[in-house]
Design a protein around this motif. Structure first.
Motif, PDB file in Angstrom:
ATOM      1  N   GLU A  22      -0.204   6.992   4.220  1.00  0.00           N
ATOM      2  CA  GLU A  22      -0.354   8.082   5.186  1.00  0.00           C
ATOM      3  C   GLU A  22      -1.675   8.015   5.936  1.00  0.00           C
ATOM      4  O   GLU A  22      -1.794   8.532   7.037  1.00  0.00           O
ATOM      5  N   GLY A  23      -2.693   7.408   5.340  1.00  0.00           N
ATOM      6  CA  GLY A  23      -3.986   7.239   6.006  1.00  0.00           C
ATOM      7  C   GLY A  23      -4.673   8.543   6.341  1.00  0.00           C
ATOM      8  O   GLY A  23      -5.186   8.709   7.445  1.00  0.00           O
ATOM      9  N   ARG A  24      -4.729   9.467   5.407  1.00  0.00           N
ATOM     10  CA  ARG A  24      -5.313  10.786   5.677  1.00  0.00           C
ATOM     11  C   ARG A  24      -6.831  10.760   5.811  1.00  0.00           C
ATOM     12  O   ARG A  24      -7.403  11.524   6.581  1.00  0.00           O
ATOM     13  N   CYS A  25      -7.497   9.915   5.044  1.00  0.00           N
ATOM     14  CA  CYS A  25      -8.963   9.885   5.108  1.00  0.00           C
ATOM     15  C   CYS A  25      -9.430   8.488   5.522  1.00  0.00           C
ATOM     16  O   CYS A  25      -8.648   7.558   5.643  1.00  0.00           O
ATOM     17  N   ARG A  26     -10.739   8.359   5.706  1.00  0.00           N
ATOM     18  CA  ARG A  26     -11.279   7.063   6.163  1.00  0.00           C
ATOM     19  C   ARG A  26     -11.108   5.979   5.109  1.00  0.00           C
ATOM     20  O   ARG A  26     -10.930   4.815   5.434  1.00  0.00           O
ATOM     21  N   VAL A  27     -11.138   6.354   3.834  1.00  0.00           N
ATOM     22  CA  VAL A  27     -10.949   5.374   2.762  1.00  0.00           C
ATOM     23  C   VAL A  27      -9.516   4.839   2.802  1.00  0.00           C
ATOM     24  O   VAL A  27      -9.288   3.627   2.706  1.00  0.00           O
ATOM     25  N   CYS A  28      -8.539   5.746   2.965  1.00  0.00           N
ATOM     26  CA  CYS A  28      -7.130   5.332   3.062  1.00  0.00           C
ATOM     27  C   CYS A  28      -6.926   4.386   4.239  1.00  0.00           C
ATOM     28  O   CYS A  28      -6.268   3.360   4.111  1.00  0.00           O
ATOM     29  N   ARG A  29      -7.477   4.746   5.372  1.00  0.00           N
ATOM     30  CA  ARG A  29      -7.295   3.927   6.576  1.00  0.00           C
ATOM     31  C   ARG A  29      -7.936   2.551   6.411  1.00  0.00           C
ATOM     32  O   ARG A  29      -7.381   1.538   6.833  1.00  0.00           O
ATOM     33  N   ALA A  30      -9.103   2.503   5.752  1.00  0.00           N
ATOM     34  CA  ALA A  30      -9.777   1.220   5.542  1.00  0.00           C
ATOM     35  C   ALA A  30      -8.976   0.328   4.603  1.00  0.00           C
ATOM     36  O   ALA A  30      -8.799  -0.866   4.866  1.00  0.00           O
ATOM     37  N   VAL A  31      -8.472   0.887   3.519  1.00  0.00           N
ATOM     38  CA  VAL A  31      -7.685   0.098   2.564  1.00  0.00           C
ATOM     39  C   VAL A  31      -6.383  -0.360   3.214  1.00  0.00           C
ATOM     40  O   VAL A  31      -5.958  -1.508   3.055  1.00  0.00           O
ATOM     41  N   ARG A  32      -5.748   0.525   3.959  1.00  0.00           N
ATOM     42  CA  ARG A  32      -4.500   0.168   4.629  1.00  0.00           C
ATOM     43  C   ARG A  32      -4.725  -0.989   5.607  1.00  0.00           C
ATOM     44  O   ARG A  32      -3.960  -1.947   5.646  1.00  0.00           O
ATOM     45  N   GLN A  33      -5.810  -0.920   6.387  1.00  0.00           N
ATOM     46  CA  GLN A  33      -6.112  -1.987   7.339  1.00  0.00           C
ATOM     47  C   GLN A  33      -6.411  -3.294   6.616  1.00  0.00           C
ATOM     48  O   GLN A  33      -5.950  -4.354   7.025  1.00  0.00           O
ATOM     49  N   GLN A  34      -7.166  -3.219   5.530  1.00  0.00           N
ATOM     50  CA  GLN A  34      -7.494  -4.425   4.766  1.00  0.00           C
ATOM     51  C   GLN A  34      -6.234  -5.068   4.198  1.00  0.00           C
ATOM     52  O   GLN A  34      -6.069  -6.289   4.253  1.00  0.00           O
ATOM     53  N   MET A  35      -5.324  -4.277   3.664  1.00  0.00           N
ATOM     54  CA  MET A  35      -4.102  -4.830   3.085  1.00  0.00           C
ATOM     55  C   MET A  35      -3.193  -5.407   4.162  1.00  0.00           C
ATOM     56  O   MET A  35      -2.536  -6.421   3.948  1.00  0.00           O
TER      57      MET A  35
ATOM     58  N   TYR B 179       0.803  -1.209   0.000  1.00  0.00           N
ATOM     59  CA  TYR B 179       0.000   0.000   0.000  1.00  0.00           C
ATOM     60  C   TYR B 179       0.844   1.272   0.000  1.00  0.00           C
ATOM     61  O   TYR B 179       0.305   2.356  -0.163  1.00  0.00           O
ATOM     62  N   ASP B 180       2.153   1.186   0.144  1.00  0.00           N
ATOM     63  CA  ASP B 180       2.977   2.392   0.156  1.00  0.00           C
ATOM     64  C   ASP B 180       3.073   3.049  -1.218  1.00  0.00           C
ATOM     65  O   ASP B 180       3.434   4.210  -1.332  1.00  0.00           O
TER      66      ASP B 180
ATOM     67  N   CYS C  71      -4.726   7.221  -3.016  1.00  0.00           N
ATOM     68  CA  CYS C  71      -6.151   7.180  -2.723  1.00  0.00           C
ATOM     69  C   CYS C  71      -6.932   8.008  -3.745  1.00  0.00           C
ATOM     70  O   CYS C  71      -6.575   9.141  -4.052  1.00  0.00           O
ATOM     71  N   ALA C  72      -8.020   7.445  -4.251  1.00  0.00           N
ATOM     72  CA  ALA C  72      -8.871   8.172  -5.194  1.00  0.00           C
ATOM     73  C   ALA C  72      -9.734   9.198  -4.466  1.00  0.00           C
ATOM     74  O   ALA C  72     -10.241  10.131  -5.079  1.00  0.00           O
ATOM     75  N   ASN C  73      -9.887   9.041  -3.165  1.00  0.00           N
ATOM     76  CA  ASN C  73     -10.734   9.944  -2.397  1.00  0.00           C
ATOM     77  C   ASN C  73     -10.011  11.247  -2.045  1.00  0.00           C
ATOM     78  O   ASN C  73     -10.567  12.323  -2.213  1.00  0.00           O
ATOM     79  N   CYS C  74      -8.763  11.149  -1.584  1.00  0.00           N
ATOM     80  CA  CYS C  74      -8.057  12.358  -1.125  1.00  0.00           C
ATOM     81  C   CYS C  74      -6.778  12.641  -1.916  1.00  0.00           C
ATOM     82  O   CYS C  74      -6.107  13.629  -1.667  1.00  0.00           O
ATOM     83  N   ALA C  75      -6.405  11.778  -2.852  1.00  0.00           N
ATOM     84  CA  ALA C  75      -5.217  11.921  -3.710  1.00  0.00           C
ATOM     85  C   ALA C  75      -3.912  11.937  -2.928  1.00  0.00           C
ATOM     86  O   ALA C  75      -2.912  12.469  -3.379  1.00  0.00           O
ATOM     87  N   ALA C  76      -3.904  11.334  -1.772  1.00  0.00           N
ATOM     88  CA  ALA C  76      -2.692  11.204  -0.954  1.00  0.00           C
ATOM     89  C   ALA C  76      -2.273   9.735  -0.948  1.00  0.00           C
ATOM     90  O   ALA C  76      -3.076   8.853  -1.258  1.00  0.00           O
ATOM     91  N   PRO C  77      -1.021   9.470  -0.609  1.00  0.00           N
ATOM     92  CA  PRO C  77      -0.605   8.062  -0.497  1.00  0.00           C
ATOM     93  C   PRO C  77      -1.424   7.328   0.566  1.00  0.00           C
ATOM     94  O   PRO C  77      -1.692   7.871   1.644  1.00  0.00           O
TER      95      PRO C  77
END
Length: 66
Positions: A17-30, A3-4, A8-14
């Motif tokens: 970094e887990g900036r938004c809830r979508v990033c955090r969810a994908v990071r946790q799933q991976m 995941y590094d 993220c398509a939601n916030c356009a950040a890596p």
């Protein structure tokens, strides 16, 4: 895939970094998926040692049949 490198398509950040809830969810799933393989708990040195042992066993079997 790690995941590094994902963006993220939601916030356009890596995603790492887990900036938004979508990033955090994908990071946790991976992270959960990474630990599910049969060799997931082994470090690279143990994998190399296992490969050497398997190659030695294969060479021994090949030598005995020849």
């Amino acid at each position: 895939m790690t995941y590094d490198r994902l963006v993220c398509a939601n916030c356009a950040a890596p995603v790492s970094e887990g900036r938004c809830r979508v990033c955090r969810a994908v990071r946790q799933q991976m992270l959960e998926e990474q630990g599910q393989g049969p060799l997931a708990g082994m470090n690279p040195a143990m994998l190399i040692a296992l490969m050497i042992v398997l190659l030695a066993a294969l060479a021994l079997v090949a030598h005995q049949t020849a």
